[in-house]
Structure formats: structure tokens, C-alpha cells
Design an enzyme around this catalytic site. Structure first.
Site, PDB file in Angstrom:
ATOM      1  N   TYR A 182       4.389  -8.085  -3.185  1.00  0.00           N
ATOM      2  CA  TYR A 182       2.973  -8.139  -2.809  1.00  0.00           C
ATOM      3  C   TYR A 182       2.244  -8.870  -3.933  1.00  0.00           C
ATOM      4  CZ  TYR A 182       3.764  -4.445   0.712  1.00  0.00           C
ATOM      5  OH  TYR A 182       4.195  -3.714   1.792  1.00  0.00           O
ATOM      6  N   PRO A 197      -2.443  -4.307   7.401  1.00  0.00           N
ATOM      7  CA  PRO A 197      -0.994  -4.182   7.236  1.00  0.00           C
ATOM      8  C   PRO A 197      -0.519  -4.016   5.792  1.00  0.00           C
ATOM      9  CG  PRO A 197      -1.585  -6.451   7.715  1.00  0.00           C
ATOM     10  CD  PRO A 197      -2.841  -5.650   7.853  1.00  0.00           C
ATOM     11  N   TYR A 237       3.260   5.057  -0.354  1.00  0.00           N
ATOM     12  CA  TYR A 237       4.003   3.971   0.295  1.00  0.00           C
ATOM     13  C   TYR A 237       5.225   4.515   1.044  1.00  0.00           C
ATOM     14  CZ  TYR A 237       5.703  -0.751   1.119  1.00  0.00           C
ATOM     15  OH  TYR A 237       6.114  -1.912   1.724  1.00  0.00           O
ATOM     16  N   HIS A 289      15.269   0.190   0.734  1.00  0.00           N
ATOM     17  CA  HIS A 289      14.581  -0.371  -0.437  1.00  0.00           C
ATOM     18  C   HIS A 289      14.160   0.751  -1.376  1.00  0.00           C
ATOM     19  CE1 HIS A 289      13.484  -4.739   0.825  1.00  0.00           C
ATOM     20  NE2 HIS A 289      14.719  -4.413   1.170  1.00  0.00           N
ATOM     21  N   LYS A 342       1.657   0.721   7.124  1.00  0.00           N
ATOM     22  CA  LYS A 342       1.502   2.053   7.706  1.00  0.00           C
ATOM     23  C   LYS A 342       1.391   2.085   9.232  1.00  0.00           C
ATOM     24  CE  LYS A 342       1.833   4.440   4.072  1.00  0.00           C
ATOM     25  NZ  LYS A 342       3.281   4.395   3.902  1.00  0.00           N
TER      26      LYS A 342
HETATM   27  C1  PHB Z   1       6.409  -7.243   7.371  1.00  0.00           C
HETATM   28  O1  PHB Z   1       7.577  -7.397   7.016  1.00  0.00           O
HETATM   29  O2  PHB Z   1       5.985  -7.759   8.411  1.00  0.00           O
HETATM   30  C2  PHB Z   1       5.509  -6.428   6.530  1.00  0.00           C
HETATM   31  C3  PHB Z   1       6.024  -5.745   5.438  1.00  0.00           C
HETATM   32  C4  PHB Z   1       5.192  -5.017   4.638  1.00  0.00           C
HETATM   33  C5  PHB Z   1       3.853  -4.955   4.919  1.00  0.00           C
HETATM   34  C6  PHB Z   1       3.329  -5.620   6.022  1.00  0.00           C
HETATM   35  C7  PHB Z   1       4.163  -6.366   6.821  1.00  0.00           C
HETATM   36  O3  PHB Z   1       3.032  -4.249   4.110  1.00  0.00           O
END
Ligand code: PHB
Ligand code: APR
Length: 393
Positions: free
Chosen positions: A205, A297, A389, A81, A301
Site C-alpha cells: 500500500y 477498498p 486488517y 499472507h 473489508k
Molecule cells: C485487491 O486485490 O483487489 C485488493 C486488495 C487489497 C485491498 C483492496 C483490493 O485493500
């Protein structure tokens, strides 16, 4: 072999407690260096592989998997990505990792990382070990456990506590020897896994007055979605239709329209927490991964921090066992904590920007909006997000 206490006894150089990504990666790195390690895990291998966890690897983690000899399937099946999307009350912002910091992330599930590490492991892993206990951490350490009703003892030079937040290792350190730092958030993430095409090429997000939402993915045909829910919500109260309705409401209209829904193949609620225990060493015990720290989450990280810890711990243990030098193990805690606190800060910041906090009030919401607007117009701010990130060096 029976020891004095009538237990089945064995000896290894490093006893690793926990067969999550931290324990398995540490075992692999030690194996590559010719160090003998035994892993003791409370659950079965199938149970460990059944847990659905995060799925974003920093490039440092990608390199580590390659070095550990477990990069083949990730290279073939992982998704690179180059950026991610943020959405705030329906306004979209693209964060171009490659353009901003020249690096990317790899979308490859923790379950798959765990599976690959399990498959390559030569050394002994004891699954379904009950009543795991640690002994004589300051002297000649040992791990005891019961398996099929029989008591066992492993004498060792070092113990690695890779047994997650609820494990026995951190709990075995005398309370006065540890300082803990914690923030518990008044909400959790309700997550759904579904065999449908992801709604977007990248992760989204999303902040919305009804709460945070995340569109993530595991593969071109498997998606992972989350919505923020109040602490205390129960999965049973979230049939699939209710989940999809809530998710759609929190996304911008075009994304909501494009969302492909289906029957969930997994659904669970994870509480959000920030936590750090210091230091990471007590005598001959070293903590790594979730045993030592938890991040919410939002910044993806958790897995990367766990892998980062053991990438530091493994060479330190090798140095101690082969070169008889304590320089690495003496500084492990301080070095790892430097990195851990930066990830704690980033995860806390991103959580604060994107979630709805019950006690934030109108002022707090305006500040969140201003933060998003600043991010949308400042390359410096975007660069800071991207740098964190994709993973700090
Ligand atoms: C996930 O795909 O479970 C996932 C991806 C990004 C995040 C948290 C969880 O920031
Ligand atoms: N004895 C033996 N094993 C134990 C014990 C115990 N008393 N307690 C827990 N375990 C095992 C758990 O069953 C689990 O398999 O330790 C393992 C810890 O694994 P994880 O929880 O996956 O922790 P870690 O390896 O540090 O990986 C961190 O996991 O929670 C996610 O977001 C987090 O991605 C991050 C990663």
C-alpha cells in the site's frame, strides 16, 4: 402453479435477492441447516463471475468458507499472507501480522469465492430476473420478477436483501424508516489485472504525492494493481503504458524496477465511498452486504463484511424458522452494525492515511506523514492496524 394475479407462483422459506458473495453464502448456510431458499439475480451467472472484485479474506472468512464446505480450492490455491507493506513517499514499513497479532489473511479472489459457492449450491437460483420487486414486507412477503417475458411470484417467510449498493431491496424500505450515513471521496481507484508475477510476496500500500497506489495479487502468476485517480477520470484515457508509468512513479525505486508489466486483461475504475444504512431490518426484510453498507477498498473489508453479515443472519433466520424464536432476528441489525461501524472506521482511517486529498493542504500532508512515522515506531500502532486488517473477532 398460477396465483390469482396470473403469475407463475412458488413458495420458499427465504427469498434471497442477489447472487453475489452475500446472497450465495447465505443460501449455502441456510441449505446446510435444511432451510429452503431461492435466489433471484438480475444478471447472468457469467456476468457475476466476470466482475473483478477484491481478494483478501480475513481468517474469520476463511473459517466460514471451510464451515460452508467450500474451502477445498481456497486451501489449495489461496495464498496465506503473514504481513503487508506500507510505503510513504518511498519509505517502506513492514506490518508483520503474525508477529503482532498471531493471525494472517488469505489472498483468494472474490470471483473464486463466488465460483465455489455457485458450484456447491443445490437450491434454485434464478438468473437474469428482470423487474425484481418486493411486496408486503410487514405482512406476508413476496418477491416478483419477470423472466423471459413471464411474470413470476415467490411467496416467502423472509426476504434477504443481498443485492448490492444499487439493488432494489434497500430502495424498497420507506425512506423515513432508514437513516443513512455517507462520505463520498473525490477520487477513485483505477485497477488493472495482468497475467504477470506479482512484484512482491506481500501487498504494498503506497502513499505518494501523486496519489495512492496498491500492488496486489490473485495468484503466483496473476497480479492486480491500482492507482488513485480523480473522480471523473475515464478508463479510455488510460492505455496500459500510461497506467504502468503512473504506477512506477508512485512506488519506491526498487519496487518500480522489479515491476513486471504486460497487457491488461481487465481495467476499470471504482469510485470510493463510505456508506451505512440503519437499521438492517424492515419487517421481514433483512439487508446484508453492500446492500446495507459500502467501505472504500483500502482496508479490504467489503467482502469480509458481507460474509460477516450473513454468518450472523443465517443462524438468526434458522432460529426463527425452526425454533420459532425471534431473538436472533430481533438483534441481527444491532449486532451486525457493531461490527460494520468498526470496519467503516478502519477503512476510513486507512483511506485517510494513504490517499492524496485535494483539499488537505500542507497541514493535512504533515499530519499524514506524522501518522506514518508514528506507525513506523510504535508497536502499539502497528498492532492496532494489524488487528483490524486481519479482522476483529
Ligand atoms: C485487491 O486485490 O483487489 C485488493 C486488495 C487489497 C485491498 C483492496 C483490493 O485493500
Ligand atoms: N434484483 C436482483 N439482483 C440484483 C438487483 C436486483 N434489483 N440489483 C443488484 N442485484 C445483484 C447484482 O447483480 C449482484 O450480483 O445483487 C448482487 C450483489 O452482489 P455484490 O454487489 O457482489 O454484493 P455482496 O454480495 O453484498 O458482496 C459484497 O462485493 O462490491 C463488493 O467490495 C464488495 O466485496 C464486497 C462484496
Amino acid at each position: 402453479m398460477l396465483d390469482g394475479g396470473g403469475k407463475q407462483g412458488m413458495r420458499t422459506q427465504v427469498a434471497i435477492v442477489g447472487a453475489g458473495p452475500a446472497g450465495l453464502m447465505l443460501g449455502r448456510l441456510l441449505e446446510q441447516a435444511g432451510i429452503d431458499a431461492v435466489i433471484v439475480e438480475r444478471k447472468s451467472a457469467d456476468y457475476v463471475l466476470g466482475r473483478i472484485r477484491a481478494g483478501v479474506l480475513e481468517w474469520g472468512s476463511v473459517d466460514l468458507l471451510e464451515r460452508a464446505g467450500v474451502g477445498r480450492r481456497m486451501r489449495a490455491e489461496g495464498l496465506v499472507h503473514h504481513g503487508t507493506a506500507l510505503s510513504f513517499d518511498g519509505d517502506r514499513l513492514h506490518i508483520d501480522f503474525t508477529g503482532l497479532v498471531g493471525r494472517q489473511v488469505m489472498v483468494y479472489g472474490q470471483t473464486e469465492v463466488t465460483r465455489d459457492l455457485m458450484a456447491i449450491r443445490q437450491g434454485l437460483t434464478i438468473y437474469e430476473a428482470e423487474e425484481v420487486e418486493l411486496h408486503d414486507l410487514d405482512g406476508q412477503p413476496a418477491v416478483t420478477y419477470r423472466k423471459d417475458g413471464v411474470a413470476h411470484r415467490i411467496d416467502c417467510d423472509f426476504i434477504a436483501g443481498c443485492d448490492g449498493f444499487h439493488g432494489v431491496c434497500r430502495a424498497s424500505v420507506p425512506q423515513q424508516a432508514l437513516t443513512t450515513f455517507e462520505r463520498v471521496y473525490p477520487f477513485g481507484w483505477l485497477g488493472v489485472l495482468v497475467d504477470e508475477k506479482p512484484v512482491d510476496d506481500e501487498l504494498i500500500y503506497a502513499h505518494h504525492p501523486r496519489g495512492f497506489a496498491l500492488c496486489s495479487q490473485r495468484s503466483p502468476t496473476r497480479s492486480r494493481y491500482y492507482v488513485q485517480v480523480d473522480a471523473g477520470e475515464r478508463v479510455e484515457d488510460w492505455p496500459d503504458d500510461r497506467f504502468w508509468d503512473e504506477l512506477r512513479r508512485r512506488l519506491d525505486p526498487a519496487t518500480a524496477e522489479a515491476l513486471q508489466t504486460g497487457a491488461s486483461i481487465e481495467k476499470s475504475i471504482a469510485p470510493l465511498r463510505s456508506f451505512v444504512a440503519e437499521p438492517l431490518r424492515f419487517g421481514r426484510l433483512f439487508l446484508a452486504g453492500d446492500a446495507a453498507h459500502i467501505v472504500p477498498p483500502t482496508g479490504a473489508k467489503g467482502l469480509n463484511l458481507a460474509l460477516g453479515d450473513v454468518a450472523m443472519l443465517a443462524p438468526a433466520l434458522v432460529e426463527a424458522l425452526i425454533e420459532r424464536s425471534s431473538a436472533g432476528i430481533d438483534t441481527y441489525s444491532a449486532r451486525a452494525l457493531q461490527r460494520i461501524w468498526k470496519a467503516e472506521r478502519f477503512s476510513w482511517w486507512m483511506t485517510g492515511l494513504l490517499h492524496v486529498f485535494p483539499d488537505a493542504g500542507a497541514f493535512g500532508r504533515r499530519i499524514q506523514r506524522a501518522e506514518f512515522d508514528y506507525l513506523a515506531r510504535s508497536r502499539a500502532a502497528q498492532q492496532s492496524l494489524a488487528e483490524n486488517y486481519v479482522g476483529l473477532p
